[in-house]
Design a protein around this motif. Structure first.
Motif, PDB file in Angstrom:
ATOM      1  N   ALA A   1       0.842  -1.199   0.000  1.00 51.38           N
ATOM      2  CA  ALA A   1       0.000   0.000   0.000  1.00 51.38           C
ATOM      3  C   ALA A   1       0.881   1.256   0.000  1.00 51.38           C
ATOM      4  N   HIS A   2       0.777   2.030  -1.061  1.00 49.77           N
ATOM      5  CA  HIS A   2       1.620   3.201  -1.304  1.00 49.77           C
ATOM      6  C   HIS A   2       1.293   4.356  -0.354  1.00 49.77           C
TER       7      HIS A   2
ATOM      8  N   LEU B   1      -2.712   3.353   2.826  1.00 52.81           N
ATOM      9  CA  LEU B   1      -3.813   3.218   1.868  1.00 52.81           C
ATOM     10  C   LEU B   1      -4.220   4.622   1.416  1.00 52.81           C
ATOM     11  N   SER B   2      -3.376   5.198   0.564  1.00 49.97           N
ATOM     12  CA  SER B   2      -3.507   6.619   0.237  1.00 49.97           C
ATOM     13  C   SER B   2      -4.683   6.930  -0.678  1.00 49.97           C
ATOM     14  N   ALA B   3      -5.330   5.918  -1.219  1.00 52.71           N
ATOM     15  CA  ALA B   3      -6.556   6.156  -1.978  1.00 52.71           C
ATOM     16  C   ALA B   3      -7.725   6.461  -1.056  1.00 52.71           C
ATOM     17  N   ARG B   4      -7.602   6.091   0.212  1.00 50.20           N
ATOM     18  CA  ARG B   4      -8.723   6.220   1.133  1.00 50.20           C
ATOM     19  C   ARG B   4      -8.432   7.042   2.374  1.00 50.20           C
ATOM     20  N   ALA B   5      -7.203   7.448   2.565  1.00 44.42           N
ATOM     21  CA  ALA B   5      -6.817   8.215   3.757  1.00 44.42           C
ATOM     22  C   ALA B   5      -5.617   9.083   3.416  1.00 44.42           C
ATOM     23  N   PRO B   6      -5.363  10.138   4.209  1.00 45.64           N
ATOM     24  CA  PRO B   6      -4.244  11.040   3.896  1.00 45.64           C
ATOM     25  C   PRO B   6      -2.898  10.320   3.939  1.00 45.64           C
ATOM     26  N   GLU B   7      -2.156  10.454   2.863  1.00 44.77           N
ATOM     27  CA  GLU B   7      -0.913   9.715   2.676  1.00 44.77           C
ATOM     28  C   GLU B   7       0.086   9.898   3.810  1.00 44.77           C
TER      29      GLU B   7
ATOM     30  N   ALA C   1       1.019   1.659  -9.436  1.00 40.30           N
ATOM     31  CA  ALA C   1       0.003   1.152 -10.356  1.00 40.30           C
ATOM     32  C   ALA C   1      -1.344   1.058  -9.651  1.00 40.30           C
ATOM     33  N   ASN C   2      -2.389   1.501 -10.334  1.00 40.91           N
ATOM     34  CA  ASN C   2      -3.730   1.466  -9.749  1.00 40.91           C
ATOM     35  C   ASN C   2      -4.769   0.799 -10.644  1.00 40.91           C
ATOM     36  N   ASP C   3      -4.340   0.322 -11.803  1.00 44.19           N
ATOM     37  CA  ASP C   3      -5.252  -0.348 -12.727  1.00 44.19           C
ATOM     38  C   ASP C   3      -4.794  -1.794 -12.900  1.00 44.19           C
ATOM     39  N   PRO C   4      -5.418  -2.736 -12.205  1.00 43.89           N
ATOM     40  CA  PRO C   4      -4.964  -4.128 -12.272  1.00 43.89           C
ATOM     41  C   PRO C   4      -5.132  -4.764 -13.641  1.00 43.89           C
ATOM     42  N   VAL C   5      -6.063  -4.279 -14.428  1.00 45.33           N
ATOM     43  CA  VAL C   5      -6.273  -4.844 -15.762  1.00 45.33           C
ATOM     44  C   VAL C   5      -5.088  -4.519 -16.664  1.00 45.33           C
ATOM     45  N   THR C   6      -4.692  -3.251 -16.697  1.00 47.40           N
ATOM     46  CA  THR C   6      -3.561  -2.829 -17.514  1.00 47.40           C
ATOM     47  C   THR C   6      -2.255  -3.433 -17.017  1.00 47.40           C
ATOM     48  N   PHE C   7      -2.159  -3.596 -15.711  1.00 42.72           N
ATOM     49  CA  PHE C   7      -0.924  -4.112 -15.098  1.00 42.72           C
ATOM     50  C   PHE C   7      -0.766  -5.613 -15.277  1.00 42.72           C
ATOM     51  N   GLU C   8      -1.834  -6.316 -15.570  1.00 40.62           N
ATOM     52  CA  GLU C   8      -1.863  -7.774 -15.489  1.00 40.62           C
ATOM     53  C   GLU C   8      -0.735  -8.458 -16.254  1.00 40.62           C
ATOM     54  N   LYS C   9      -0.381  -7.935 -17.423  1.00 31.35           N
ATOM     55  CA  LYS C   9       0.655  -8.590 -18.227  1.00 31.35           C
ATOM     56  C   LYS C   9       2.012  -8.589 -17.531  1.00 31.35           C
ATOM     57  N   LEU C  10       2.230  -7.626 -16.620  1.00 31.13           N
ATOM     58  CA  LEU C  10       3.530  -7.536 -15.957  1.00 31.13           C
ATOM     59  C   LEU C  10       3.784  -8.712 -15.015  1.00 31.13           C
ATOM     60  N   TRP C  11       2.721  -9.318 -14.507  1.00 30.94           N
ATOM     61  CA  TRP C  11       2.926 -10.514 -13.679  1.00 30.94           C
ATOM     62  C   TRP C  11       3.573 -11.613 -14.517  1.00 30.94           C
ATOM     63  N   ASP C  12       3.156 -11.719 -15.759  1.00 36.48           N
ATOM     64  CA  ASP C  12       3.728 -12.730 -16.639  1.00 36.48           C
ATOM     65  C   ASP C  12       5.176 -12.422 -16.990  1.00 36.48           C
ATOM     66  N   TRP C  13       5.565 -11.175 -16.874  1.00 33.89           N
ATOM     67  CA  TRP C  13       6.947 -10.781 -17.155  1.00 33.89           C
ATOM     68  C   TRP C  13       7.892 -11.156 -16.010  1.00 33.89           C
ATOM     69  N   GLY C  14       7.329 -11.496 -14.849  1.00 36.34           N
ATOM     70  CA  GLY C  14       8.163 -11.868 -13.706  1.00 36.34           C
ATOM     71  C   GLY C  14       8.198 -10.849 -12.593  1.00 36.34           C
TER      72      GLY C  14
ATOM     73  N   ILE D   1       3.263  -1.794  -5.998  1.00 34.42           N
ATOM     74  CA  ILE D   1       3.042  -0.732  -5.018  1.00 34.42           C
ATOM     75  C   ILE D   1       1.898   0.113  -5.545  1.00 34.42           C
ATOM     76  N   SER D   2       0.801   0.148  -4.802  1.00 28.80           N
ATOM     77  CA  SER D   2      -0.438   0.749  -5.298  1.00 28.80           C
ATOM     78  C   SER D   2      -1.089   1.615  -4.231  1.00 28.80           C
ATOM     79  N   ASP D   3      -1.773   2.678  -4.683  1.00 28.83           N
ATOM     80  CA  ASP D   3      -2.556   3.506  -3.763  1.00 28.83           C
ATOM     81  C   ASP D   3      -3.694   2.713  -3.143  1.00 28.83           C
ATOM     82  N   ASP D   4      -4.143   1.646  -3.838  1.00 29.99           N
ATOM     83  CA  ASP D   4      -5.208   0.795  -3.314  1.00 29.99           C
ATOM     84  C   ASP D   4      -5.000  -0.638  -3.794  1.00 29.99           C
ATOM     85  N   PRO D   5      -4.194  -1.415  -3.065  1.00 24.13           N
ATOM     86  CA  PRO D   5      -3.924  -2.784  -3.471  1.00 24.13           C
ATOM     87  C   PRO D   5      -5.162  -3.678  -3.489  1.00 24.13           C
TER      88      PRO D   5
END
Length: 266
Positions: free
Chosen positions: A17-18, A21-27, A224-237, A242-246
């Motif tokens: 959590a970056h 949880l900075s998407a929901r509370a003050p960083e 990263a905050n968009d799991p759909v766009t990020f998904e291919k990176l898991w396959d890259w290894g 690190i996300s504002d809202d994991p």
């Protein structure tokens, strides 16, 4: 029921959590870390700097305007003046009166909650990296076990000083922060006996990711905050995000697993 933001069996956290949880509370506040815990997160990433009197505090910017009701530079504050700031109202009225967290208070909370911490040594222009390491690292090492701590920085002087303070890479796991890995990225990680590379996910290329994955270096990507766009990176290894809202990534992974299970049983 809160869904746990739990990593698979590995010594590397998958979801961090970056700044809390900075998407929901003050960083970078105690509230953001508590919110991360309440949402099921097991790791948080936070920034540490020094006030003008040498007090380590959890703060990202060189100035205090963006995330408090104050004005001016962090270096101009001492502990007494920093304690008077409201570091929560800018995010929402419910956080009015939230204090700037000292490193001491934050470590106490993280220890009580049993969280893992990625602590970034934030060295702003004109600040002394060695002084930051000497003030922030010893209490952090004392408070947290090695498996619950990663210390990272963009500043190579800070990382060098940290490794000099604790030479055992099993006791202090260092993370090299950069926007993208240089062609000879391994020279830096070898010199520092580093545990991980922390790179901007938008600038990561598959070839570089796979090179890192082939070595014993963990690879984390920010922010990263968009799991759909990020998904291919898991396959890259990639090992972790690190996300504002994991929790978005956990929900997405759960939905993907459910779809795969339905397809298999069809």
């Amino acid at each position: 029921m809160t869904q746990s933001v739990t990593a698979p069996a590995s010594d590397a956290p998958r979801y961090i959590a970056h700044r809390g949880l900075s998407a929901r509370a003050p960083e970078n506040t105690l509230a953001a870390v508590q919110a991360a815990y309440d949402a099921g997160c097991e790791w948080v990433e936070l920034d540490v700097q020094l006030l003008g009197d040498g007090t380590p505090v959890i703060w990202h910017d060189a100035g205090i305007k963006r995330c408090s009701d104050g004005r001016g530079k962090l270096v101009k504050l001492d502990a007494e003046s920093a304690a008077k700031l409201d570091a929560g109202s800018w995010f929402g009225a419910q956080y009015r009166g939230e204090a700037m967290a000292t490193l001491e208070a934050m470590l106490a909370l993280i220890t009580r909650l049993g969280l893992g911490l990625n602590l970034e040594l934030k060295v702003c222009r004109g600040r002394n990296a060695i002084e930051l390491v000497q003030a922030a690292l010893p209490p952090t090492l004392e408070a947290l076990p090695a498996e619950k701590l990663i210390v990272s920085s963009f500043d190579r002087h800070a990382l060098t000083a940290a490794r000099a303070l604790e030479s055992d890479p099993d006791r202090l796991r260092l993370g090299v922060l950069d926007d993208k890995a240089p062609k000879r990225w391994w020279l830096e990680t070898e010199r520092l006996s580093a545990y991980s590379l922390h790179l901007d996910w938008r600038k990561l290329k598959i070839k570089r990711a796979q090179e890192i994955a082939d070595e014993e270096i963990k690879l984390f990507c920010y922010t990263a905050n968009d799991p759909v766009t990020f998904e291919k990176l898991w396959d890259w290894g990639v090992d972790g995000v690190i996300s504002d809202d994991p929790t978005r990534f956990v929900v997405h992974a759960g939905e993907a697993a459910a779809r795969a299970s339905e397809t298999k049983s069809a």
